[in-house]
Design a protein around this motif. Sequence first.
Motif, PDB file in Angstrom:
ATOM      1  N   VAL A  95       4.045   3.586 -17.374  1.00  9.15           N
ATOM      2  CA  VAL A  95       3.933   2.205 -16.911  1.00  9.15           C
ATOM      3  C   VAL A  95       4.484   2.064 -15.488  1.00  9.15           C
ATOM      4  N   MET A  96       5.651   2.651 -15.233  1.00  7.92           N
ATOM      5  CA  MET A  96       6.255   2.543 -13.908  1.00  7.92           C
ATOM      6  C   MET A  96       5.401   3.224 -12.849  1.00  7.92           C
ATOM      7  N   ALA A  97       4.858   4.387 -13.169  1.00  3.25           N
ATOM      8  CA  ALA A  97       4.012   5.086 -12.206  1.00  3.25           C
ATOM      9  C   ALA A  97       2.737   4.300 -11.916  1.00  3.25           C
ATOM     10  N   GLU A  98       2.180   3.673 -12.940  1.00  3.14           N
ATOM     11  CA  GLU A  98       0.972   2.865 -12.752  1.00  3.14           C
ATOM     12  C   GLU A  98       1.253   1.698 -11.803  1.00  3.14           C
ATOM     13  N   MET A  99       2.376   1.022 -12.013  1.00  6.45           N
ATOM     14  CA  MET A  99       2.757  -0.067 -11.120  1.00  6.45           C
ATOM     15  C   MET A  99       2.964   0.445  -9.697  1.00  6.45           C
ATOM     16  N   ALA A 100       3.644   1.587  -9.581  1.00  8.44           N
ATOM     17  CA  ALA A 100       3.951   2.147  -8.266  1.00  8.44           C
ATOM     18  C   ALA A 100       2.686   2.520  -7.501  1.00  8.44           C
ATOM     19  N   LEU A 101       1.696   3.054  -8.202  1.00  4.84           N
ATOM     20  CA  LEU A 101       0.443   3.429  -7.542  1.00  4.84           C
ATOM     21  C   LEU A 101      -0.246   2.213  -6.927  1.00  4.84           C
ATOM     22  N   LYS A 102      -0.217   1.101  -7.655  1.00  4.28           N
ATOM     23  CA  LYS A 102      -0.883  -0.107  -7.155  1.00  4.28           C
ATOM     24  C   LYS A 102      -0.179  -0.658  -5.916  1.00  4.28           C
ATOM     25  N   ALA A 103       1.143  -0.674  -5.926  1.00  7.92           N
ATOM     26  CA  ALA A 103       1.878  -1.143  -4.752  1.00  7.92           C
ATOM     27  C   ALA A 103       1.752  -0.157  -3.600  1.00  7.92           C
ATOM     28  N   ALA A 104       1.810   1.142  -3.914  1.00  7.54           N
ATOM     29  CA  ALA A 104       1.718   2.173  -2.881  1.00  7.54           C
ATOM     30  C   ALA A 104       0.369   2.157  -2.165  1.00  7.54           C
ATOM     31  N   THR A 105      -0.703   1.896  -2.909  1.00  7.73           N
ATOM     32  CA  THR A 105      -2.036   1.839  -2.310  1.00  7.73           C
ATOM     33  C   THR A 105      -2.109   0.782  -1.219  1.00  7.73           C
ATOM     34  N   VAL A 106      -1.494  -0.369  -1.483  1.00  7.85           N
ATOM     35  CA  VAL A 106      -1.467  -1.449  -0.490  1.00  7.85           C
ATOM     36  C   VAL A 106      -0.633  -1.041   0.720  1.00  7.85           C
ATOM     37  N   ALA A 107       0.544  -0.455   0.466  1.00 11.18           N
ATOM     38  CA  ALA A 107       1.430  -0.055   1.555  1.00 11.18           C
ATOM     39  C   ALA A 107       0.789   1.012   2.438  1.00 11.18           C
ATOM     40  N   LEU A 108       0.109   1.980   1.821  1.00  3.43           N
ATOM     41  CA  LEU A 108      -0.553   3.026   2.591  1.00  3.43           C
ATOM     42  C   LEU A 108      -1.646   2.441   3.482  1.00  3.43           C
ATOM     43  N   GLU A 109      -2.408   1.508   2.928  1.00  2.00           N
ATOM     44  CA  GLU A 109      -3.479   0.885   3.719  1.00  2.00           C
ATOM     45  C   GLU A 109      -2.915   0.125   4.909  1.00  2.00           C
ATOM     46  N   LYS A 110      -1.830  -0.624   4.687  1.00  2.00           N
ATOM     47  CA  LYS A 110      -1.223  -1.389   5.781  1.00  2.00           C
ATOM     48  C   LYS A 110      -0.673  -0.478   6.867  1.00  2.00           C
ATOM     49  N   SER A 111      -0.147   0.661   6.458  1.00  2.00           N
ATOM     50  CA  SER A 111       0.456   1.571   7.431  1.00  2.00           C
ATOM     51  C   SER A 111      -0.577   2.441   8.128  1.00  2.00           C
ATOM     52  N   GLY A 112      -1.829   2.433   7.638  1.00  2.00           N
ATOM     53  CA  GLY A 112      -2.855   3.279   8.217  1.00  2.00           C
ATOM     54  C   GLY A 112      -2.684   4.735   7.853  1.00  2.00           C
ATOM     55  N   ARG A 113      -2.000   4.977   6.735  1.00  2.00           N
ATOM     56  CA  ARG A 113      -1.730   6.349   6.308  1.00  2.00           C
ATOM     57  C   ARG A 113      -2.450   6.678   5.007  1.00  2.00           C
TER      58      ARG A 113
END
Length: 375
Positions: A95-113
């Motif tokens: 559950v925690m990893a699933e949540m983290a993936l969703k937040a991380a996807t947004v952060a990666l897109e914003k950072s251009g990485r």
Amino acid sequence: MHAVSISGTGVFTPEQTISNAELVAAFNAYADRQNALHADEIERGEREPVPQSDEGFIVKASGIESRYVLDKKGTLDPEIMHPVLPERSDDELSVMAEMALKAATVALEKSGRTAADIDAVICAASNHERAYPAIAIEVQQALGINGFAFDMNIACSSATFGIQAAADMIRSGSARAILMVNPEICSAHLEWRDRDCHFIFGDVCTAVILERADLATAPGRFEIVSTRCLTQFSNNIRNNNGFLRRTREGHMQDRRDMLFRQEGRKVFKQVVPIVIDLILGHLADEDLKPGDLERLWLHQANKGMNDMIGARVLGRTPEKGEQPNILQDYANTSSAGSIIAFSKYSDDLEPGALGVICSFGAGYSAGSVIVRKAA
């Protein structure tokens, strides 16, 4: 030594919400059931009745009006009064990893990485659903990141401590870019049957991309001026379970001492001065004054606490927008709270603007991160 930037943030918010009205109705139904069940003991003075809750009490005590949760049904069921999350096999994403993936996807897109640009993953949170293998390593594998990963827990200060850990590694050259995630399933360790705290927590996940400033290209990034961390042991906020409770049958261990508990008045009285001194001392060490700050992104636990810290740090009542609160919508989301506030209320700042991300909580612990909007 390399300068460090925060180049992107992400927030994952569960779909389900619980309003104060819904929460109070469920709690009072539970209280009525308990009082009827133990009516004879209460009449003989052998047992105290369960007191009723109300919306006014919750708002006055905390400033909270609603919260996001992973499971609304179990939490509001007077016979259960906690989230019921389906058991997952070891081969399924946690559950925690699933949540983290969703937040991380947004952060990666914003950072251009992309995942190929990240050298490490830190999962910093108050409650981990298992001891090992680390949630961070699971996130690392799911995203296809090379390098290394680890979990850390400093309760509500986990995110700012995670930022310092990541920043220190980037400064020293051991990593170019690091993903730091904060999946907080706070609903699972809260005692929803206790009037004094049944309204406090919600669920959410935040993510932060930190990287070498000379490599960062994302618009709206912030340079980390410096970081400070502080801890002081106290039993006034405690959780003896130490991990996520999950049940298939809808039953939980009936021991109040194993779940979240706090001495609220003591925490307020003792933590507020610690945080004020930390921020003011941190600013002084960097030859900065409170008047140089344009924003305070504080831990989202209690509106009264934040208002007092903001006023004492700035030497005046904060103007609208200077110290944004999000807990009215999210409730206390532990380490993620200050990052939600930063993510939602930072885009409007002009280049050169200074601010402080600060979180604080059990431990006691407190972390301060001074940031400057990049040109």
